[in-house]
Design an enzyme around this catalytic site. Structure first.
Site, short mmCIF file in Angstrom:
data_model
loop_
_atom_site.label_atom_id
_atom_site.label_comp_id
_atom_site.label_asym_id
_atom_site.label_seq_id
_atom_site.Cartn_x
_atom_site.Cartn_y
_atom_site.Cartn_z
CD GLU A 61 -2.02 -1.19 3.13
OE1 GLU A 61 -1.67 -0.28 3.91
OE2 GLU A 61 -2.76 -2.12 3.45
CE LYS A 118 5.98 4.88 6.77
NZ LYS A 118 6.08 6.27 7.17
CG ASP A 163 4.57 12.53 4.69
OD1 ASP A 163 4.71 12.25 5.90
OD2 ASP A 163 5.31 13.32 4.09
CE1 TYR A 209 -2.11 2.85 9.40
CE2 TYR A 209 -2.37 4.53 7.70
CZ TYR A 209 -1.92 4.15 8.96
OH TYR A 209 -1.29 5.04 9.76
CE LYS A 267 11.22 5.84 5.23
NZ LYS A 267 10.31 6.91 5.59
CB CYS A 315 6.87 45.51 -10.15
SG CYS A 315 5.93 44.18 -10.88
CB CYS A 335 3.76 47.03 -13.58
SG CYS A 335 3.92 47.22 -11.80
CB CYS A 370 4.26 44.64 -7.27
SG CYS A 370 3.53 45.83 -8.42
CB CYS A 377 0.94 44.97 -11.42
SG CYS A 377 2.23 43.80 -11.82
S1 IVH Z 1 0.48 0.06 9.02
C1 IVH Z 1 2.47 -1.68 12.76
N1 IVH Z 1 0.00 1.21 6.76
O1 IVH Z 1 3.56 4.91 9.09
C2 IVH Z 1 2.36 -0.63 11.78
N2 IVH Z 1 1.11 2.48 8.46
O2 IVH Z 1 6.20 4.28 10.43
C3 IVH Z 1 0.94 -0.31 11.53
N3 IVH Z 1 1.58 4.81 7.81
O3 IVH Z 1 2.66 5.01 12.46
C4 IVH Z 1 0.85 0.74 10.54
N4 IVH Z 1 0.71 4.68 5.79
O4 IVH Z 1 1.22 6.36 10.87
C5 IVH Z 1 0.54 1.35 7.99
N5 IVH Z 1 -0.53 2.12 4.70
C6 IVH Z 1 0.00 2.26 5.92
C7 IVH Z 1 0.57 3.48 6.37
C8 IVH Z 1 1.12 3.55 7.63
C9 IVH Z 1 1.31 5.48 6.69
C10 IVH Z 1 2.26 5.41 8.98
C11 IVH Z 1 1.61 5.12 10.30
C12 IVH Z 1 2.67 4.50 11.17
C13 IVH Z 1 3.91 4.88 10.45
C14 IVH Z 1 4.95 3.83 10.73
#
Ligand code: IVH
Length: 685
Positions: free
Chosen positions: A129, A131, A133, A243, A331, A425, A428, A443, A448
């Site tokens: 899935e 991750k 942010d 999730y 990552k 500017c 203008c 400006c 302008c």
């Molecule tokens: S599973 C045991 N799924 O990443 C871990 N975490 O570094 C259960 N996060 O604290 C989390 N997307 O806030 C999971 N698809 C995803 C996620 C996700 C973002 C975050 C989450 C967690 C952190 C771990």
């Protein structure tokens, strides 16, 4: 829809008894929840926004009449409630763990090898899935009703942010489906985050309100979620995806995939970019696909999460210190590169803000070619000491626009000089000025060419001159065809000119010219607001209209006089003085006046009364008056009221639950009244 109006009217004329109200409240709750689900989860609304609003209003009215009938899962909770004084701690039944990281393909392959070895199998089925942010949160549902929610905190104990989470549009307050399929107790985990568009708009609003902009959508989501006033959270358009599971009773599935499907059936928002992979090769392929798609998403992701699909295998693997052995975060490649700044160019935005932009030797950054990067403002340039022809590190951070991180000093040419934003500017040649306390140069010439579309759009907007039929598209057409090169040109437009534009019917052209004509009698504050003077919003425009009564009186006001106005600070006052210094702006005001636009407000008849000249601020919970009626009362007695405390405030009226405003009032020596004292003073007993 007619039926709903009928119900609302009946409510008005023949009050409902408690029993009737309960059944209508239940009916409305169900209907509104269904529409929420269709709109926010399925993306398939079946009624108009205004029809939705009128149902919501009907429910709000009923709940006001019968407060005891307001349910925890009422859709009215989505708008937020009164502020609280702090967040209580909330301990997670099962700790919220973090994830181990795989920095590259090799580490993902090693993760898989370890698992295969531990479980003594050839290959493993995974779900991968994005991750997200944002911020990890936990939600608790008892018998399908959302009862509590918390932040991750230190993993063991988080903060109780239930009220704030309730306001998230896509968070279900009650789970969907057959009662028997809903666990009696359910904890789920997910991520709260903010989309790029909402992030950018929020930052614009922050800057307009003279507040600090957020560095990236993640910080913006965190700041929005940790508000003591849930109405602010409600206004921020936060997103949530679920999730993972916490503690669950009366429910069993075999795999993570089945769990995701159950989440979706219960009405939770889930991220649909997940993939079931038969082995690690397939995981790697999807990880790279996510990395490629990353730039086209409307929200930030900072990697992938790969989870063993089979829950039995998950528990066999167990956890290691603070992270599960059955999952890993993959990552993405660094989005930093080294390149050279060819030149620095001041670029003028639609509001007149000047942003220094670095033209770069093009470089590949996280999948896209980058040739320009923002340097934000003069302070940032000075702090990082960035100059033309420097070799620099550039990055795509959490946010969308690439930025210059730092200069590599040993590669700097000998004759290099610090960069200064020019004082005229580039579009203008108007004056470029940086007001004290502001980060950006601006400006101040509202004609302008770089700003004209934005300026015209603002001028004709609802909250300004309110000229009907004047949308973004028309503004673009008019500016592009040079029919409008300054705001005053709006008033020379003819039906013939408009009718010649592409896709413009004669009838619409007539309507627009009529709307333009009738805007000439708009109130003075609308014109002041429409001029788009830096930091002069709707409210301050009304304050100025009330105090000065005409544009010419406002123009002649001295800095001291402007600053002495209640609610007006030195930044607003300076911006106004700078605005009236610009010749083009004065010409515009003359031209508007020649078109018959010179509204005045009779200030001699200003209400005089017991509270004349006194400035009030209200905070905390009021018992007898609500905020609006308290403010109206003050104004009817000649006083003024505002939302924020300053040295110019005469009295703070503080009810129970007063927080930071009370502290500030004490520090500034502002007198504090109880509601009773205020009512006596106003003679409202
Ligand atoms: S599973 C045991 N799924 O990443 C871990 N975490 O570094 C259960 N996060 O604290 C989390 N997307 O806030 C999971 N698809 C995803 C996620 C996700 C973002 C975050 C989450 C967690 C952190 C771990």
């Amino acid at each position: 829809m007619g039926r709903f109006f009928f119900m609302a009217r009946r409510l008005h004329f023949r009050p409902m008894d408690q029993h009737q109200a309960l059944s209508r409240i239940q009916e409305l709750t169900e209907t509104l929840s269904e529409h929420n689900h269709r709109y926010y989860i399925l993306d398939d609304p079946s009624i108009s926004d205004s029809a939705y609003d009128s149902l919501l209003r009907e429910l709000q009215d009923l709940e006001t009449q019968f407060p005891a009938l307001r349910a925890a899962d009422s859709p009215t909770q989505k708008v937020g409630t009164e502020p609280i004084s702090g967040f209580e701690p909330l301990t997670h039944t099962i700790p919220m763990l973090s994830l181990a990281n795989a920095m590259n393909d090799q580490e993902l392959i090693e993760f898989d090898a370890r698992i295969c070895k531990d479980l003594e199998v050839e290959s493993i089925e995974y779900v991968i899935e994005p991750k997200l942010d944002g911020l990890g949160v936990e939600l608790v549902y008892v018998d399908g009703v959302f009862t509590a929610g918390s932040t991750r905190g230190d993993g063991f104990t988080g903060e109780n942010i239930t009220q704030n989470l309730r306001t998230l549009k896509s968070l279900p307050l009650r789970l969907r489906g057959d009662k028997r399929s809903i666990p009696s107790y359910l904890e789920v985990r997910g991520e709260v985050f903010m989309g790029h568009r909402d992030f950018e708009q929020l930052n614009l609003r922050q800057l307009e309100a003279e507040k600090q902009a957020f560095a990236n959508p993640r910080n913006a989501a965190a700041g929005s979620l940790r508000q003591l006033d849930s109405r602010i959270t409600a206004s921020r358009n936060l997103l949530i995806n679920i999730y993972a599971a916490g503690q669950i009773e009366d429910f069993r599935v075999e795999t993570h995939l089945e769990f995701i499907e159950a989440l979706s059936d219960w009405g939770f928002p889930i991220n649909d970019r997940f993939k079931l992979c038969p082995n690690i090769d397939s995981v790697l392929a999807f990880h790279h696909q996510l990395e490629n798609d990353r730039e086209s998403l409307s929200y930030d992701i900072d990697g992938s999460v790969t989870k063993v699909n089979n829950l039995g295998q998950q528990s066999q693997l167990g956890i290691r210190s603070r992270s599960p052995r059955w999952a890993i975060a993959g990552k993405f490649k660094a989005r930093q590169e080294i390149t050279k700044i060819l030149s620095i160019e001041p670029s003028v935005g639609r509001t007149g803000a000047i942003t220094p932009v670095a033209n770069l030797e093009p470089v590949h950054l996280g999948g896209v070619m980058v040739a320009r990067a923002t340097l934000h403002n003069q302070d940032e340039i000075d702090r990082k000491d960035i100059r033309e022809l420097d070799t620099v590190v550039v990055q795509r951070a959490g946010d969308v626009i690439p930025e210059v991180v730092k200069a590599i000093l040993n590669k700097r040419p000998d004759d290099s000089k610090p960069y200064l934003i020019p004082d005229s500017c580039p579009a203008c040649q108007g004056h470029v000025i940086r007001l004290e306390g502001e980060a950006k140069h601006y400006c101040h010439n509202i004609s302008c060419p770089a700003q004209i579309k934005g300026r015209v759009e603002h001028f004709v907007a609802k909250r300004c001159m309110d000229i009907d039929g004047f949308g973004t598209k028309l503004v673009s057409q008019l500016v592009d065809t040079e029919l409008v090169t300054s705001i005053a040109d709006i008033y020379s437009l003819t039906v013939e000119q408009l009718a010649e534009l592409e896709r413009m019917a004669e009838k619409s052209a007539v309507n627009i010219v009529d709307a333009i004509e009738s805007s000439k009698s708009a109130d003075l504050w609308r014109l002041i607001h429409g001029l788009g003077i830096r930091n002069v919003g709707e409210h301050i425009s009304k304050v100025f209209a009330d105090k000065y009564g005409s544009i010419s009186a406002l123009r002649e006001a001295t800095l001291e006089d402007l600053e002495s106005t209640f609610e007006v600070g030195p930044i607003v006052a300076r911006g106004l003085v700078e605005f009236f210094k610009e010749d083009d702006n004065l010409e515009l005001i003359e031209a508007l006046s020649a078109h018959g636009l010179d509204p005045t407000k009779d200030i001699s008849s200003r209400t005089e009364g017991k509270l004349s000249g006194l400035a009030f601020v209200f905070t905390g919970k009021l018992e007898y008056l609500n905020r609006d009626s308290a403010r109206e009362l003050v104004e009817s007695l000649g006083g003024s009221s505002s939302g924020s405390i300053s040295k110019k405030t005469d009295y703070l009226v503080a009810g129970p639950g007063a927080g930071s405003k009370l502290d500030k009032a004490t520090k500034l020596g502002v007198k504090v009244l109880t509601e009773d004292e205020f009512r006596t003073m106003a003679g409202a007993d």
